[in-house]
Design an enzyme around this catalytic site. Structure first.
Site, mmCIF file in Angstrom:
data_model
loop_
_atom_site.group_PDB
_atom_site.id
_atom_site.type_symbol
_atom_site.label_atom_id
_atom_site.label_comp_id
_atom_site.label_asym_id
_atom_site.label_seq_id
_atom_site.Cartn_x
_atom_site.Cartn_y
_atom_site.Cartn_z
ATOM 1 C CB CYS A 6 -59.336 44.158 193.003
ATOM 2 S SG CYS A 6 -59.362 42.548 192.413
ATOM 3 N NE ARG B 162 -62.895 47.965 189.762
ATOM 4 C CZ ARG B 162 -62.412 48.378 188.408
ATOM 5 N NH1 ARG B 162 -63.246 49.067 188.212
ATOM 6 N NH2 ARG B 162 -61.155 48.001 188.669
ATOM 7 C CD1 TRP C 133 -63.973 38.848 190.547
ATOM 8 C CD2 TRP C 133 -61.996 37.948 189.487
ATOM 9 N NE1 TRP C 133 -64.977 38.077 189.307
ATOM 10 C CE2 TRP C 133 -63.120 37.372 188.735
ATOM 11 C CE3 TRP C 133 -60.803 38.059 188.742
ATOM 12 C CZ2 TRP C 133 -63.115 36.456 187.728
ATOM 13 C CZ3 TRP C 133 -60.414 36.950 188.358
ATOM 14 C CH2 TRP C 133 -61.961 36.482 187.205
ATOM 15 C CG ASN D 108 -57.552 46.481 191.860
ATOM 16 O OD1 ASN D 108 -57.586 46.309 192.197
ATOM 17 N ND2 ASN D 108 -58.263 47.786 191.767
ATOM 18 C CD GLU E 177 -74.655 41.439 174.448
ATOM 19 O OE1 GLU E 177 -74.663 42.067 175.285
ATOM 20 O OE2 GLU E 177 -73.868 40.593 174.261
ATOM 21 C CE LYS F 150 -75.756 41.735 178.657
ATOM 22 N NZ LYS F 150 -74.629 41.558 178.197
ATOM 23 C CD GLU G 130 -73.218 38.662 180.434
ATOM 24 O OE1 GLU G 130 -71.777 39.251 180.629
ATOM 25 O OE2 GLU G 130 -74.030 39.234 180.281
ATOM 26 C CG HIS H 74 -74.060 23.291 158.767
ATOM 27 N ND1 HIS H 74 -73.911 21.983 158.203
ATOM 28 C CD2 HIS H 74 -75.035 24.434 158.567
ATOM 29 C CE1 HIS H 74 -74.491 22.250 156.720
ATOM 30 N NE2 HIS H 74 -75.092 23.171 157.462
ATOM 31 C CE LYS I 279 -70.229 47.418 183.322
ATOM 32 N NZ LYS I 279 -71.189 47.322 182.671
#
Length: 615
Positions: A2, A27, A75, A101, A487, A491, A494, A510, A610
């Site tokens: 927050c 954030r 949040w 927060n 990664e 991305k 996300e 597999h 964030k």
């Protein structure tokens, strides 16, 4: 997660609060609110959703009082996103408000006790116990400072909080425990904030509150003291080099794109002044580790979450190859709950962009309990993790506003590479000639990333348009590029909300191979100068035989790859040690362009924040 902003001074307060909250939007939040003192009476204005909704409520209010106020972006952790659960929260008498927060762990018990005393609660949040606890304490003494201290003595959990009482119209109280809070010092005005960008339009002089500390702010003074004892604290302010413009988009459509483009400078800033490319030597006195301590290490444990965890996995390949020391990489959220084997001859390396990641911080503390030493890799000066580790390798990436981490990741990789050279040389396993080779390779990276940005980005826009309607992606890499595949997939999911999975290419048969068909794009990382290249070619053959679409990233002039792949993107030739830096950037750009075409909120993806400062 927050955002907090508080102001005491002579300006019209609502514009200050709204601007501070705007600079904290990165954030992640689901509601927002402000509280101001208007002719001696508190006015709370709250709204669900984005700040524009709060601004509309402010316009409806039609006043702009001067002097003092608090603002917050929430949040949700306790209670669904709603106007009733938005901050600020007040007491029964409507004389006191709190923004907060963190998480109050014993709020159920505290709420029951307060309700038994006649307090009425209007929200589902844990935060609301705070103003009621302070209100109860004020019944015994009309001393706000002592009332806040008494209230906090009953609280278990994490908090960064601001308190405003209408009976002390020139004073703000701030307090912190396990959640970040800074004080901004101005001329005839002072601020509190959960993060530095919120105060940069007005001041660059800040004081970082430590755990267990509080502050009393008036427009002309700021006094720090311990919450438990009331003992006064003296601390010099820090001058922040970032200016307000650095936290703006600088002409880019999104913060994320701006930060991708800043990566050449971020990488350079991370190794500048630490690396001698002619000799291959690295100087890292900030680690506070002696040569004997480095040589006697038996084990390294890297602690991280999310993108930083992927950086840690790459660090494992580097450190085991050149420092010849066993390396474990643990998710902070898992490490803190398992039985681990560490000792005084172990080194833990927490990696966190913000330095406030709750799970990583808790894991660091558990490791230190058994005597392990700690050095942090972090971007934020004065953050909690950097204060609790014996040494810190700052990445110097500058503020990262976009929720999806980009330049923080590549600067973490650069820091890990510096650490590898430093440890490898100190432990006698990295010959100087090899150190020089790696140093020279790292020296080229900023220019190589610049080339990718200018030459490859336009190609990735076309590629994104071709594939943006797909529902699933598979990312494959081997060896040091396996974490880059993880990664890259992270991305994409996300920011574009497309399901994507990263896999070690050898694991494809597999399980994931069952998913591959003509509608499943497979992103393959296959530089021709790495020893696993032939294995990657075999994996591509397996994908092609099942009619999968292959998007290959490889080395310039690799004609074999061009012939086999559906789409080929060719990157500068580079050494194994720096290949994660080179191959990460186009995956970031691909994810970005796909998300933009799909109309997604790139800088503030849904449900994400964030800095994850609660468990």
């Amino acid at each position: 997660m927050c955002g907090i902003i508080g102001y005491v001074g002579s300006r019209p307060v609502i514009p200050v609060l709204l601007e501070g909250l705007r600079r904290l939007e990165y954030r992640g939040y689901d509601s927002a609110g402000v509280a101001v003192l208007d002719e001696g009476r508190l006015k709370i204005i709250r709204a669900l959703g984005k700040l524009v909704n709060l601004q509309e409520r402010v316009v409806e209010y039609g006043k702009n009082p001067k002097g003092i106020g608090l603002g917050h972006t929430r949040w949700a952790t306790h209670g669904e996103p709603s106007e009733e659960n938005a901050h600020p929260h007040g007491d029964c008498a409507h004389e006191l408000v709190v923004v907060h927060n963190g998480i109050i762990e014993n709020y159920h018990q505290l709420r029951r006790e307060l309700e038994s005393k006649g307090h009425v609660f209007l929200s589902q949040t844990d935060t609301e116990v705070l103003p009621h606890l302070i209100e109860e304490a004020l019944k015994e003494s009309a001393d706000l400072l002592q009332a806040v201290r008494k209230a906090l003595a009953q609280v278990k959990g994490a908090y960064a909080m601001g308190v405003l009482w209408s009976r002390t119209p020139d004073t703000l109280i701030a307090a912190r425990n396990q959640s970040p809070l800074v004080i901004g010092l101005g001329e005839g005005e002072n601020f509190i904030a959960s993060d530095i960008p919120a105060v940069l339009p007005w001041t660059r002089r800040v004081v970082f509150l430590e755990d267990g500390e509080m502050a009393i702010l008036t427009k002309d003074d700021c006094c720090l003291l311990r919450i438990d004892s009331g003992e006064r604290i003296s601390r010099q302010p820090v001058f922040i080099q970032w200016d307000a413009a650095m936290a703006e988009k600088a002409g880019f459509k999104h913060f994320m794109l701006k930060e991708i483009y800043e990566q050449p400078q971020a990488v350079l800033n991370t190794f500048r002044g630490r690396l001698n490319p002619e000799t291959g030597e690295v100087d890292l006195p900030e680690l506070n580790l002696s040569l004997e301590e480095i040589q006697n290490l038996e084990k390294i444990c890297i602690l991280a979450c999310g993108t930083s965890y992927h950086a840690g996995l790459i660090g494992k390949y580097l450190l085991e190859r050149w420092a010849k020391i066993p390396v474990e990489v643990d998710l902070g959220s898992e490490f803190r709950y398992r039985d681990f084997l560490l000792s005084s001859r172990s080194l833990v390396i927490p990696i966190s962009q913000s330095g406030e990641t709750a799970d990583t911080l808790a894991s660091l503390r558990r490791a230190k309990e058994v005597g392990a030493k700690a050095i942090a890799i972090c971007n934020v000066l004065g953050s909690t993790i950097t204060r609790e580790a014996e040494g810190t390798l700052y990445t110097h990436a500058g503020p990262e506003i976009g929720v999806a981490s980009t330049k923080a990741f590549t600067s973490q990789l650069t820091a890990l590479l510096l650490l590898t050279i430093y440890f490898g040389r100190a432990r006698g396993h990295l010959p100087q000639k090899e150190a020089q080779r790696i140093a020279q390779a790292l020296l080229k990276v900023p220019q190589q990333i610049e080339k990718i940005i200018t030459k490859i980005h336009p190609l990735l826009k076309d590629l994104a348009y071709e594939y943006h309607k797909k529902h699933h992606f598979l990312y494959l890499g081997r060896n040091i590029l396996y974490p880059v595949a993880l990664e890259g997939a992270l991305k994409l999911k996300e920011i574009s909300y497309i399901h994507a999975e990263g896999y070690a290419a050898g694991e494809m048969k597999h399980g994931p191979i069952a998913l591959i068909d003509e509608d499943m794009p497979v992103v393959v990382l296959a530089p021709s100068n790495q020893h696993v290249y032939e294995k990657m070619i075999s994996n591509i053959e397996e994908v092609r035989s099942r009619r999968g679409q292959v998007i290959a990233f490889g080395t310039e002039e690799d004609h074999t790859l061009a012939r086999m792949a559906t789409e080929s993107i060719f990157l500068p030739s580079c050494e194994w040690e720096v290949s994660p830096l080179i191959y990460t950037v186009p995956l970031q750009l691909l994810a970005y362009e796909v998300a933009v075409i799909r109309g997604c909120d790139v800088d503030q993806p849904r449900n994400l924040a964030k800095s994850v400062t609660v468990e």
